[in-house]
Write an enzyme that holds these catalytic residues in place. Structure first.
Site, PDB file in Angstrom:
ATOM      1  N   LYS A 107      -8.026 -11.257  -5.957  1.00 35.72           N
ATOM      2  CA  LYS A 107      -9.131 -11.356  -5.017  1.00 35.72           C
ATOM      3  C   LYS A 107     -10.213 -10.332  -5.326  1.00 35.72           C
ATOM      4  O   LYS A 107      -9.916  -9.200  -5.726  1.00 35.72           O
ATOM      5  CB  LYS A 107      -8.616 -11.143  -3.589  1.00 35.72           C
ATOM      6  CG  LYS A 107      -9.641 -11.410  -2.505  1.00 35.72           C
ATOM      7  CD  LYS A 107      -9.057 -11.225  -1.113  1.00 35.72           C
ATOM      8  CE  LYS A 107      -8.859  -9.775  -0.774  1.00 35.72           C
ATOM      9  NZ  LYS A 107      -8.532  -9.570   0.651  1.00 35.72           N
ATOM     10  N   LYS A 123       0.820  -1.217   0.000  1.00 37.11           N
ATOM     11  CA  LYS A 123       0.000   0.000   0.000  1.00 37.11           C
ATOM     12  C   LYS A 123       0.849   1.261   0.000  1.00 37.11           C
ATOM     13  O   LYS A 123       0.465   2.277  -0.593  1.00 37.11           O
ATOM     14  CB  LYS A 123      -0.947  -0.012   1.193  1.00 37.11           C
ATOM     15  CG  LYS A 123      -2.032  -1.074   1.076  1.00 37.11           C
ATOM     16  CD  LYS A 123      -3.019  -0.992   2.225  1.00 37.11           C
ATOM     17  CE  LYS A 123      -4.131  -2.017   2.048  1.00 37.11           C
ATOM     18  NZ  LYS A 123      -5.125  -1.948   3.154  1.00 37.11           N
ATOM     19  N   LYS A 137     -13.073  -4.525  -2.586  1.00 29.90           N
ATOM     20  CA  LYS A 137     -13.824  -3.272  -2.541  1.00 29.90           C
ATOM     21  C   LYS A 137     -13.031  -2.127  -3.151  1.00 29.90           C
ATOM     22  O   LYS A 137     -13.605  -1.136  -3.603  1.00 29.90           O
ATOM     23  CB  LYS A 137     -14.176  -2.922  -1.084  1.00 29.90           C
ATOM     24  CG  LYS A 137     -15.141  -3.874  -0.430  1.00 29.90           C
ATOM     25  CD  LYS A 137     -15.547  -3.393   0.959  1.00 29.90           C
ATOM     26  CE  LYS A 137     -14.396  -3.494   1.934  1.00 29.90           C
ATOM     27  NZ  LYS A 137     -14.770  -3.079   3.292  1.00 29.90           N
TER      28      LYS A 137
END
Length: 387
Positions: free
Chosen positions: A281, A186, A284
């Site tokens: 995966k 991230k 969201k």
């Protein structure tokens, strides 16, 4: 790709007004623990445990901790779990986490919360956080979480989470946090100059979330296994540094301050993949809404996403072929949701704000009773002046 399974899938998705969310489950023992030179490593570490790697398939077989059946008169094992109120709660969240909560609430002492403090570790819109938090709570209830069986609350409504975060931070080596894979990934996406400290200390807050409630088992996602391992190691480290006789000399009860939690692994549905890339995966945070089935998507939108999802040119269906990840993913989704469907009560719940507020307030009160007891013990064991 054969059409018969899609026909069944579409019939299933259109038979209910909406399909009914963060965490797929898993667990493993890491090797990155390094205690201070003065502390024998064998005393800081518990027995190692390696859980089998697994994929989302019908015939999956994995190892999970033995959970004894409990009678109504015995003490139930405790489970805690939560989902961030960011983005849209999607089918992967439901199949990987919330669906399992529904059965667990009948056999365990369960606390399910909305982890709003975790939602601010990356840039976010303050104007939408409150509504997203309420919406996530409503989805919990609509999916079948029963507030008479489970405590449902908002993470920030129990202030002990933040207090324990700070106390645990004093015992957490920076080297542990620098090794966290999620932080590395991230921070690269965000840019090092824009990364907040909260992203680095995210795993310590997660440890606080778990250890506050003396949890026996913790469902964790594929991307959270490393964080749970840090939680276990941190619990053992604090128990060694401040627990036992040291704590008793300060007037405490002695022994372990924290219970060391075990990972909880479901028999199937550990990871639901993207509809546009069977190797990624369902998320969201993906920029493509086509990549996921949101729980609040209308039935026609769900049908269109299934029709347009990525497939392959093979004329038959099969599981476990590494060259056909999209086929394997769609078959797994069908297998997981075909057993049972539920009417979604989301609109009914969100329309009654007083009801939702009462549920969250009651859940926070119950959670605070447990959390405050743990926090008082930690303050005492670490030598603070008693309040």
């Amino acid at each position: 790709m054969g059409r018969s399974v899609f026909a069944h899938f579409l019939n299933l998705s259109t038979s209910s007004p909406r399909l009914v969310s963060s965490l797929s489950l898993g667990g493993y023992r890491s090797k990155h623990f390094k205690g201070p030179a003065s502390v024998p490593q064998r005393q800081l570490l518990g027995g190692g445990r390696n859980c089998a790697r697994f994929r989302c398939v019908c015939s999956v077989s994995v190892t999970e901790p033995a959970i004894e059946e409990t009678s109504s008169s015995s003490v139930r094992k405790r489970i805690v779990s939560g989902v961030q109120p960011t983005g849209s709660i999607h089918l992967g969240n439901y199949l990987g986490a919330i669906k399992n909560w529904i059965s667990l609430q009948n056999t365990h002492d369960t606390l399910f919360f909305i982890v709003d403090l975790h939602a601010i570790t990356l840039p976010y819109d303050p104007k939408t956080l409150s509504k997203a938090t309420r919406d996530t709570a409503a989805i919990y209830l609509a999916c079948g979480v029963d507030p008479s069986k489970a405590s449902v609350f908002v993470q920030s409504h129990v202030r002990a989470h933040v207090e324990l975060l700070w106390l645990l931070s004093s015992a957490t080596p920076v080297g542990w946090l620098n090794k966290m894979i999620q932080f590395k990934e991230k921070s690269r996406k965000t840019g090092d100059e824009n990364v907040g400290v909260a992203l680095l200390t995210y795993p310590v807050l997660m440890a606080s979330d778990i250890l506050l409630y003396q949890s026996d088992f913790v469902p964790v996602g594929e991307d959270q296994k490393q964080h749970l391992e840090l939680t276990r190691e941190l619990a053992e480290r604090v128990n060694y540094l401040y627990g036992g006789r040291k704590w008793k000399k300060l007037g405490g009860r002695g022994g372990a301050i924290f219970k060391v939690p075990e990972p909880l692994i479901p028999p199937a549905g550990a990871r639901v993949m993207s509809l546009v890339d069977g190797l990624s995966k369902m998320s969201k945070s993906s920029s493509s809404d086509q990549s996921r089935i949101n729980l609040l998507d209308p039935k026609d939108v769900i049908a269109n996403k299934i029709k347009r999802c990525k497939t392959d040119s093979f004329p038959y269906l099969e599981f476990d072929n590494p060259e056909r990840p999209e086929c394997d993913n769609l078959l797994s989704i069908y297998q997981l949701i075909s057993g049972r469907t539920k009417e979604v009560r989301y609109e009914e719940i969100t329309s009654d704000s007083a009801y939702l507020d009462r549920i969250l307030a009651e859940g926070a009160a119950k959670a605070s009773d447990i959390a405050d007891s743990t926090l008082d013990n930690v303050y005492q064991a670490m030598g603070f002046l008693r309040r």
